[in-house]
Design a protein around this motif. Structure first.
Motif, short mmCIF file in Angstrom:
data_model
loop_
_atom_site.label_atom_id
_atom_site.label_comp_id
_atom_site.label_asym_id
_atom_site.label_seq_id
_atom_site.Cartn_x
_atom_site.Cartn_y
_atom_site.Cartn_z
N GLY A 50 5.16 8.34 -4.96
CA GLY A 50 5.78 9.40 -5.22
C GLY A 50 5.59 9.93 -6.82
O GLY A 50 6.20 10.78 -7.51
N GLY A 51 4.80 8.99 -7.54
CA GLY A 51 4.61 9.30 -9.01
C GLY A 51 5.68 8.96 -9.76
O GLY A 51 5.72 9.46 -10.81
N LYS A 52 6.24 7.87 -9.32
CA LYS A 52 7.51 7.34 -9.97
C LYS A 52 7.29 6.03 -10.22
O LYS A 52 6.77 5.22 -9.36
CB LYS A 52 8.79 7.55 -9.30
CG LYS A 52 9.19 9.15 -9.12
CD LYS A 52 10.42 9.51 -8.38
CE LYS A 52 10.83 10.99 -8.18
NZ LYS A 52 11.76 11.22 -7.47
N ASN A 53 7.96 5.46 -11.32
CA ASN A 53 8.08 4.11 -11.46
C ASN A 53 9.23 3.36 -10.71
O ASN A 53 10.46 3.83 -10.74
CB ASN A 53 8.58 3.57 -12.87
CG ASN A 53 8.76 2.42 -13.22
OD1 ASN A 53 9.06 1.50 -12.63
ND2 ASN A 53 8.64 2.02 -14.75
N ALA A 108 0.80 -1.16 -0.19
CA ALA A 108 0.12 -0.04 0.15
C ALA A 108 1.02 1.26 -0.06
O ALA A 108 0.24 2.17 -0.42
CB ALA A 108 -0.97 -0.10 1.25
N ALA A 109 2.27 0.95 0.40
CA ALA A 109 3.06 2.28 0.43
C ALA A 109 2.50 3.44 0.97
O ALA A 109 2.75 4.55 0.57
CB ALA A 109 3.45 2.71 -1.20
N GLY A 110 2.12 3.52 2.12
CA GLY A 110 1.56 4.41 3.19
C GLY A 110 0.17 5.00 2.69
O GLY A 110 -0.28 5.93 3.49
N MET A 129 -0.86 -2.44 -5.30
CA MET A 129 -0.04 -1.64 -6.21
C MET A 129 0.56 -0.34 -5.97
O MET A 129 1.20 0.46 -6.78
CB MET A 129 -0.75 -1.44 -7.44
CG MET A 129 -2.15 -0.69 -7.34
SD MET A 129 -2.88 -0.44 -8.89
CE MET A 129 -4.45 0.38 -8.66
N GLY A 130 0.00 0.28 -4.62
CA GLY A 130 0.50 1.43 -4.31
C GLY A 130 2.04 1.72 -4.32
O GLY A 130 2.60 2.58 -4.64
#
Length: 327
Positions: free
Chosen positions: A162-165, A119-121, A156-157
């Protein structure tokens, strides 16, 4: 409804090996006493990792963190009923049922395949997957492929933080039905607020990952690693089967939720998109998994999420697999 392939299940009990890595180093028996004394004096950051071997594969369970899901997030049972069940299983928290966010790294000596990216936060206390990879001495750029079991934000977070791949060298595999659904403006416009983050992230995934492969049905990603159709939770919800040397594991993602499954298939989760299809899939899956003794990994079960569905006097229940270090 698509039928679940017989290849989705292992037929033999699987020996497990594994351990917990704390701060990136394996705590041996000789250092355990000192580690206990240190822990008593000051809290330490813990990066839990557990490994099992399946033939030539090493599968490492990682976690991105956790969140507590409100008791009224489980359609099919009242909030008091879910809270009572959670209390009976010692998983109740003041704010809800404790959900882990487990991911799995599959290595065969040639490729590193990550199953889901966390989830990446974006939910709860998450964002720990990069730390877990670092504990293995890995950076996201060293991952060769990522299989996304479905396009909910907690899976998928980590791809688009940060809007990056975040996995620039990885091929990305997602079921075509999910890609179609989550990038459909009409579906987004008609969706409730709690799904909007997933729609936004899905658009970012498609934009940032030119190597995305929208796959159809069950497919071999690499020798011994294949996808399994588990549609229902989302239109393209998939599992991942790993098999070699007569041993196998199936990662079932959101097929199983803590507290309510596998005992009841008529209890759902708020984010579930086709409850009829999800119940039908569980009605097929749970009895077969129990009859074949399939070793299962599940995203939201207590870490490391490894266990089996067993039939106990006609009642389905979750049996935690022994993942302790063995010779």
């Amino acid at each position: 409804m698509p039928q679940l392939s017989r290849r989705a299940f292992g037929t033999l009990p699987i020996g497990l090996i594994g351990g917990s890595l704390f701060g990136g180093g394996l705590i041996s028996s000789s250092s355990a006493h000192g580690a206990t004394q240190e822990a008593a004096s000051a809290p330490a950051a813990v990066t839990p990792l557990a490994q099992i071997r399946l033939g030539r594969f090493t599968v490492t369970a990682l976690t991105d963190g956790y969140a507590d899901m409100p008791y009224d997030y489980f359609p099919g049972r009242s909030a008091p009923e879910v809270e009572a069940a959670a209390s009976a299983q010692f998983t109740a928290r003041p704010s809800g049922v404790r959900f882990l966010f487990n991911q799995y790294l599959v290595e065969d000596g040639e490729r590193r395949i990550l199953i889901d990216a966390g989830a990446a936060g974006s939910i709860g206390q998450t964002g720990q997957l990069p730390q877990a990879l670092a504990a293995l001495g890995l950076k996201p750029a060293q991952i060769d492929a990522v299989i996304v079991t479905h396009m909910h934000q907690d899976h998928m977070g980590g791809l688009v933080l940060g809007g990056k791949n975040q996995y620039p060298e990885a091929e990305l595999y997602i079921d075509r039905r999910d890609v179609t659904h989550w990038t459909d403006p009409a579906k987004r416009n008609g969706a409730p607020d709690f799904l909007q983050t997933s729609f936004r992230m899905a658009e970012e995934v498609v934009r940032l990952y030119p190597r995305l492969q929208a796959i159809d049905g069950e497919r071999e990603i690499a020798p011994g690693v294949s996808t399994v159709d588990l549609t229902g939770h989302t239109p393209g919800h998939i599992g991942v089967r790993i098999e070699d040397g007569g041993k196998s594991l199936i990662m079932v993602s959101d097929m199983i939720f803590p507290v309510v499954h596998p005992a009841a298939t008529d209890v759902f989760f708020l984010f579930e998109q086709d409850r009829t299809a999800a119940k039908a899939m569980r009605d097929r899956f749970f009895p077969r998994a129990a009859s074949e003794g399939a070793l299962i990994a599940a995203t939201h079960m207590p870490f490391p999420g490894l266990g089996r569905v067993v039939s106990d006097r006609g009642q389905m229940r979750w049996e935690v697999a022994d993942w302790a270090l063995q010779d």
